[in-house]
Design a protein around this motif. Structure first.
Motif, PDB file in Angstrom:
ATOM      1  N   ALA A   1       0.815  -1.220   0.000  1.00 45.68           N
ATOM      2  CA  ALA A   1       0.000   0.000   0.000  1.00 45.68           C
ATOM      3  C   ALA A   1       0.846   1.267   0.000  1.00 45.68           C
ATOM      4  CB  ALA A   1      -0.943  -0.001   1.207  1.00 45.68           C
ATOM      5  N   ALA A   2       2.181   1.154  -0.015  1.00 42.96           N
ATOM      6  CA  ALA A   2       3.049   2.334  -0.012  1.00 42.96           C
ATOM      7  C   ALA A   2       4.312   2.022  -0.810  1.00 42.96           C
ATOM      8  CB  ALA A   2       3.419   2.731   1.418  1.00 42.96           C
ATOM      9  N   SER A   3       4.981   3.061  -1.331  1.00 38.50           N
ATOM     10  CA  SER A   3       6.199   2.874  -2.124  1.00 38.50           C
ATOM     11  C   SER A   3       7.295   2.244  -1.268  1.00 38.50           C
ATOM     12  CB  SER A   3       6.674   4.225  -2.660  1.00 38.50           C
ATOM     13  OG  SER A   3       5.706   4.793  -3.516  1.00 38.50           O
ATOM     14  N   ARG A   4       8.092   1.352  -1.866  1.00 39.51           N
ATOM     15  CA  ARG A   4       9.201   0.718  -1.155  1.00 39.51           C
ATOM     16  C   ARG A   4      10.130   0.048  -2.148  1.00 39.51           C
ATOM     17  NH1 ARG A   4       8.814  -4.812  -1.021  1.00 39.51           N
ATOM     18  NH2 ARG A   4       6.743  -5.825  -0.991  1.00 39.51           N
ATOM     19  N   ASP A   5      11.312  -0.424  -1.641  1.00 42.03           N
ATOM     20  CA  ASP A   5      12.237  -1.197  -2.457  1.00 42.03           C
ATOM     21  C   ASP A   5      11.734  -2.633  -2.603  1.00 42.03           C
ATOM     22  OD1 ASP A   5      13.841   0.969  -2.701  1.00 42.03           O
ATOM     23  OD2 ASP A   5      15.412   0.263  -1.323  1.00 42.03           O
ATOM     24  N   LEU A   6      12.035  -3.236  -3.733  1.00 40.92           N
ATOM     25  CA  LEU A   6      11.823  -4.672  -3.879  1.00 40.92           C
ATOM     26  C   LEU A   6      12.813  -5.409  -2.986  1.00 40.92           C
ATOM     27  CD1 LEU A   6      11.410  -4.774  -7.739  1.00 40.92           C
ATOM     28  CD2 LEU A   6       9.629  -5.296  -6.081  1.00 40.92           C
ATOM     29  N   ALA A   7      12.415  -6.583  -2.469  1.00 35.69           N
ATOM     30  CA  ALA A   7      13.271  -7.342  -1.552  1.00 35.69           C
ATOM     31  C   ALA A   7      13.274  -8.808  -1.953  1.00 35.69           C
ATOM     32  CB  ALA A   7      12.772  -7.186  -0.110  1.00 35.69           C
ATOM     33  N   ASP A   8      14.300  -9.540  -1.467  1.00 37.40           N
ATOM     34  CA  ASP A   8      14.380 -10.969  -1.768  1.00 37.40           C
ATOM     35  C   ASP A   8      13.156 -11.715  -1.250  1.00 37.40           C
ATOM     36  OD1 ASP A   8      16.708 -10.745  -3.131  1.00 37.40           O
ATOM     37  OD2 ASP A   8      18.002 -11.438  -1.509  1.00 37.40           O
ATOM     38  N   THR A   9      12.492 -11.181  -0.200  1.00 33.78           N
ATOM     39  CA  THR A   9      11.294 -11.843   0.331  1.00 33.78           C
ATOM     40  C   THR A   9      10.114 -11.764  -0.634  1.00 33.78           C
ATOM     41  OG1 THR A   9      10.751  -9.787   1.480  1.00 33.78           O
ATOM     42  CG2 THR A   9      11.921 -11.483   2.743  1.00 33.78           C
ATOM     43  N   ASP A  10      10.208 -10.890  -1.658  1.00 35.02           N
ATOM     44  CA  ASP A  10       9.157 -10.814  -2.688  1.00 35.02           C
ATOM     45  C   ASP A  10       9.300 -11.909  -3.733  1.00 35.02           C
ATOM     46  OD1 ASP A  10       8.158  -8.501  -1.475  1.00 35.02           O
ATOM     47  OD2 ASP A  10       9.501  -7.198  -2.628  1.00 35.02           O
ATOM     48  N   HIS A  11      10.405 -12.678  -3.688  1.00 32.77           N
ATOM     49  CA  HIS A  11      10.677 -13.710  -4.693  1.00 32.77           C
ATOM     50  C   HIS A  11       9.530 -14.721  -4.761  1.00 32.77           C
ATOM     51  CE1 HIS A  11      12.784 -16.534  -7.170  1.00 32.77           C
ATOM     52  NE2 HIS A  11      12.909 -17.432  -6.204  1.00 32.77           N
ATOM     53  N   LYS A  12       9.021 -14.959  -5.975  1.00 32.27           N
ATOM     54  CA  LYS A  12       7.952 -15.920  -6.259  1.00 32.27           C
ATOM     55  C   LYS A  12       6.644 -15.567  -5.545  1.00 32.27           C
ATOM     56  CE  LYS A  12      10.701 -19.947  -7.557  1.00 32.27           C
ATOM     57  NZ  LYS A  12      10.955 -21.372  -7.348  1.00 32.27           N
ATOM     58  N   ALA A  13       6.455 -14.308  -5.164  1.00 33.49           N
ATOM     59  CA  ALA A  13       5.225 -13.866  -4.519  1.00 33.49           C
ATOM     60  C   ALA A  13       4.357 -13.103  -5.521  1.00 33.49           C
ATOM     61  CB  ALA A  13       5.545 -12.969  -3.325  1.00 33.49           C
ATOM     62  N   ILE A  14       3.103 -12.859  -5.132  1.00 34.37           N
ATOM     63  CA  ILE A  14       2.201 -11.983  -5.871  1.00 34.37           C
ATOM     64  C   ILE A  14       2.073 -10.693  -5.065  1.00 34.37           C
ATOM     65  CG2 ILE A  14      -0.143 -11.647  -6.747  1.00 34.37           C
ATOM     66  CD1 ILE A  14      -0.371 -14.660  -7.034  1.00 34.37           C
ATOM     67  N   LEU A  15       2.526  -9.568  -5.639  1.00 37.81           N
ATOM     68  CA  LEU A  15       2.421  -8.274  -4.971  1.00 37.81           C
ATOM     69  C   LEU A  15       1.083  -7.651  -5.365  1.00 37.81           C
ATOM     70  CD1 LEU A  15       6.042  -6.847  -5.398  1.00 37.81           C
ATOM     71  CD2 LEU A  15       5.140  -8.414  -3.662  1.00 37.81           C
ATOM     72  N   LEU A  16       0.163  -7.517  -4.385  1.00 35.92           N
ATOM     73  CA  LEU A  16      -1.160  -6.956  -4.621  1.00 35.92           C
ATOM     74  C   LEU A  16      -1.099  -5.454  -4.333  1.00 35.92           C
ATOM     75  CD1 LEU A  16      -4.037  -7.849  -5.392  1.00 35.92           C
ATOM     76  CD2 LEU A  16      -4.543  -7.988  -2.955  1.00 35.92           C
ATOM     77  N   ILE A  17      -1.163  -4.615  -5.383  1.00 33.80           N
ATOM     78  CA  ILE A  17      -0.976  -3.167  -5.270  1.00 33.80           C
ATOM     79  C   ILE A  17      -2.339  -2.512  -5.036  1.00 33.80           C
ATOM     80  CG2 ILE A  17      -0.032  -1.121  -6.368  1.00 33.80           C
ATOM     81  CD1 ILE A  17       2.010  -3.364  -5.787  1.00 33.80           C
ATOM     82  N   THR A  18      -2.491  -1.817  -3.877  1.00 35.71           N
ATOM     83  CA  THR A  18      -3.784  -1.222  -3.518  1.00 35.71           C
ATOM     84  C   THR A  18      -3.758   0.296  -3.534  1.00 35.71           C
ATOM     85  OG1 THR A  18      -3.207  -1.305  -1.168  1.00 35.71           O
ATOM     86  CG2 THR A  18      -4.357  -3.214  -2.087  1.00 35.71           C
ATOM     87  N   ALA A  19      -2.636   0.943  -3.912  1.00 34.82           N
ATOM     88  CA  ALA A  19      -2.547   2.402  -3.965  1.00 34.82           C
ATOM     89  C   ALA A  19      -1.603   2.792  -5.094  1.00 34.82           C
ATOM     90  CB  ALA A  19      -2.052   2.960  -2.626  1.00 34.82           C
ATOM     91  N   SER A  20      -1.543   4.089  -5.397  1.00 31.28           N
ATOM     92  CA  SER A  20      -0.618   4.583  -6.412  1.00 31.28           C
ATOM     93  C   SER A  20       0.764   4.700  -5.766  1.00 31.28           C
ATOM     94  CB  SER A  20      -1.083   5.942  -6.932  1.00 31.28           C
ATOM     95  OG  SER A  20      -0.204   6.418  -7.920  1.00 31.28           O
ATOM     96  N   LEU A  21       1.748   3.888  -6.227  1.00 30.67           N
ATOM     97  CA  LEU A  21       3.025   3.818  -5.545  1.00 30.67           C
ATOM     98  C   LEU A  21       4.139   3.434  -6.515  1.00 30.67           C
ATOM     99  CD1 LEU A  21       3.523   0.522  -5.269  1.00 30.67           C
ATOM    100  CD2 LEU A  21       1.819   0.774  -3.479  1.00 30.67           C
ATOM    101  N   THR A  22       5.378   3.432  -5.992  1.00 34.00           N
ATOM    102  CA  THR A  22       6.556   3.105  -6.792  1.00 34.00           C
ATOM    103  C   THR A  22       7.296   1.945  -6.137  1.00 34.00           C
ATOM    104  OG1 THR A  22       6.802   5.372  -7.568  1.00 34.00           O
ATOM    105  CG2 THR A  22       8.738   3.945  -7.717  1.00 34.00           C
ATOM    106  N   LEU A  23       7.656   0.944  -6.927  1.00 31.21           N
ATOM    107  CA  LEU A  23       8.498  -0.167  -6.480  1.00 31.21           C
ATOM    108  C   LEU A  23       9.885   0.052  -7.081  1.00 31.21           C
ATOM    109  CD1 LEU A  23       6.041  -3.147  -7.031  1.00 31.21           C
ATOM    110  CD2 LEU A  23       6.619  -2.045  -4.865  1.00 31.21           C
ATOM    111  N   THR A  24      10.910   0.094  -6.231  1.00 37.20           N
ATOM    112  CA  THR A  24      12.253   0.447  -6.679  1.00 37.20           C
ATOM    113  C   THR A  24      13.162  -0.771  -6.690  1.00 37.20           C
ATOM    114  OG1 THR A  24      11.999   2.662  -5.773  1.00 37.20           O
ATOM    115  CG2 THR A  24      14.247   1.940  -6.269  1.00 37.20           C
TER     116      THR A  24
END
Length: 406
Positions: free
Chosen positions: A317-340
């Motif tokens: 729900a907020a902008s953040r860096d991508l992390a190794d814990t996101d590996h093979k996950a589904i990121l459900l985006i609920t707001a206007s944000l930036t993934l770095t």
């Protein structure tokens, strides 16, 4: 122009070889035959209306918005009008310098939810409800959905009990144990931990069919590409029967297709006896058991937990860096944000991004080696869009595919 493509005999002539027990809920070859006939009829309607796929001017909410957006279209150009007031969706054509409404309803119509779909439909039209991901057809004076789950059948344990097994489900599970896949890999020369072996099974995700079409010269959106796949629809099976001399209603014709009940086949135990074996049913079951494996309860629990972790959904729900814990996950985006992209993600990093109706995702970058983005189709996902990002193994760039735009 050339006539629209029609389904091959290989589709229309399919027949089941090994039908399931529950014929009422099974998707059968006859269902695919009916869909092929509907698609053939759609193509005939498109041919009759002279709707050239190369002159398709996309979807619009009214003739006014279409005329404003495409005032100088090609003669015989066409577009699909989806009114915001819930009225029937129809085809508009460009004739003598102006857009006019034709009498043809759109052969494929889209609705955001079941509430937006009309109370009654028209035969021969696909009604697609987006939030359910279900296709509806109107026939026999009611809606008929394609894609719903069928009834649950018996579990393997229940089948074993019905065939004479005596014991709890845990005891039955113990009879099935053999070597794990990891132990088989070790026996065939693999060296390393179980986690390293699981990691070695991962591969690079391939391109979607739409991306392959773009690579081979297709120009247009994914929705336009899907429309280009529609082939012409032929006569229904009932109409073909009438043409060949059948007399009666469609219900009477359907009744005529029902055959008598066949003879029951041999059970596995009876087949075993017919091959010259001797013994009781319990002795037959004993012949099916394999040697017990050496998997401990702790190893089994670890494998279960790793499997659960491989299928996680993370709400962002907020902008953040991508992390190794996101590996093979589904990121459900609920707001206007930036993934770095921080530039130091794991070598085989990959994840899916699903943007809700309230979100928008921009894939950004940081300075430094290995952090450069490589997005040939853009790097923004708008609401209700999906995409996949992964790290290229050759140069550490972050690459994306799906519905990204600039």
């Amino acid at each position: 122009m050339a006539n629209a493509k029609k389904p091959s005999i290989n589709i229309s002539g399919k027949r089941n070889i090994n039908p399931s027990i529950n014929r009422q809920t099974e998707v059968t070859a006859e269902d695919f035959e009916e869909i092929a006939l509907i698609l053939t009829d759609h193509a005939d309607l498109i041919d009759a209306a002279n709707l050239n796929p190369e002159k398709f001017y996309k979807f619009h909410t009214s003739l006014a918005t279409l005329s404003a957006a495409r005032p100088n279209a090609e003669e015989n150009g066409w577009a699909v009008i989806i009114p915001t007031n819930g009225n029937a969706q129809f085809v508009a054509t460009f004739e003598n310098g102006q857009w006019i409404a034709s009498e043809n309803e759109a052969p494929v119509q889209f609705f955001n939810s079941i509430a937006d779909r009309p109370d009654e439909g028209q035969e021969g039209i696909f009604y697609i409800v987006k939030d359910e991901k279900i296709i509806y057809l109107w026939y026999n004076n009611k809606w008929n959905g394609f894609g719903k789950d069928g009834n649950n059948g018996l579990t393997a344990y229940q089948v074993a009990v019905s065939r004479g097994f005596v014991g709890t489900e845990d005891e039955w599970l113990e009879t099935l144990k053999g070597k794990s896949a990891f132990e088989i890999a070790q026996a065939n020369g693999f060296q390393g931990t179980e986690a390293e072996w699981i990691e070695s099974l991962g591969g690079i995700q391939g391109k979607s069919a739409y991306q392959v079409a773009l690579d081979n010269g297709f120009e247009g959106t994914e929705s336009e590409w899907l429309i280009s796949l529609l082939g012409p629809q032929g006569k229904s099976a009932y109409q073909t029967a009438l043409d060949n001399g059948f007399e009666g209603t469609e219900s009477e014709w359907l009744t005529s297709l029902i055959g008598g009940k066949g003879d029951p086949g041999l059970s596995a135990y009876q087949d075993w006896l017919s091959r010259g074996n001797q013994g009781t049913f319990e002795e037959f079951l004993e012949t099916l058991k394999g040697p017990a494996g050496d998997v401990t309860a702790a190893q089994l629990e670890t494998a279960k937990q790793e499997a659960i972790n491989e299928q996680k959904i993370i709400t962002v729900a907020a902008s953040r860096d991508l992390a190794d814990t996101d590996h093979k996950a589904i990121l459900l985006i609920t707001a206007s944000l930036t993934l770095t992209n921080p530039g130091n993600l794991r070598a085989n990093f990959t994840c899916d991004i699903d943007v809700t109706s309230t979100g928008q995702a921009t894939i950004n970058d940081t300075a430094g080696d290995g952090s450069t983005l490589d997005f040939p189709g853009g790097k923004i996902l708008e609401f209700n869009k999906m995409g996949t990002i992964y790290r290229r193994p050759d140069d550490a760039r972050l690459r994306g595919k799906g519905e990204f735009i600039e």
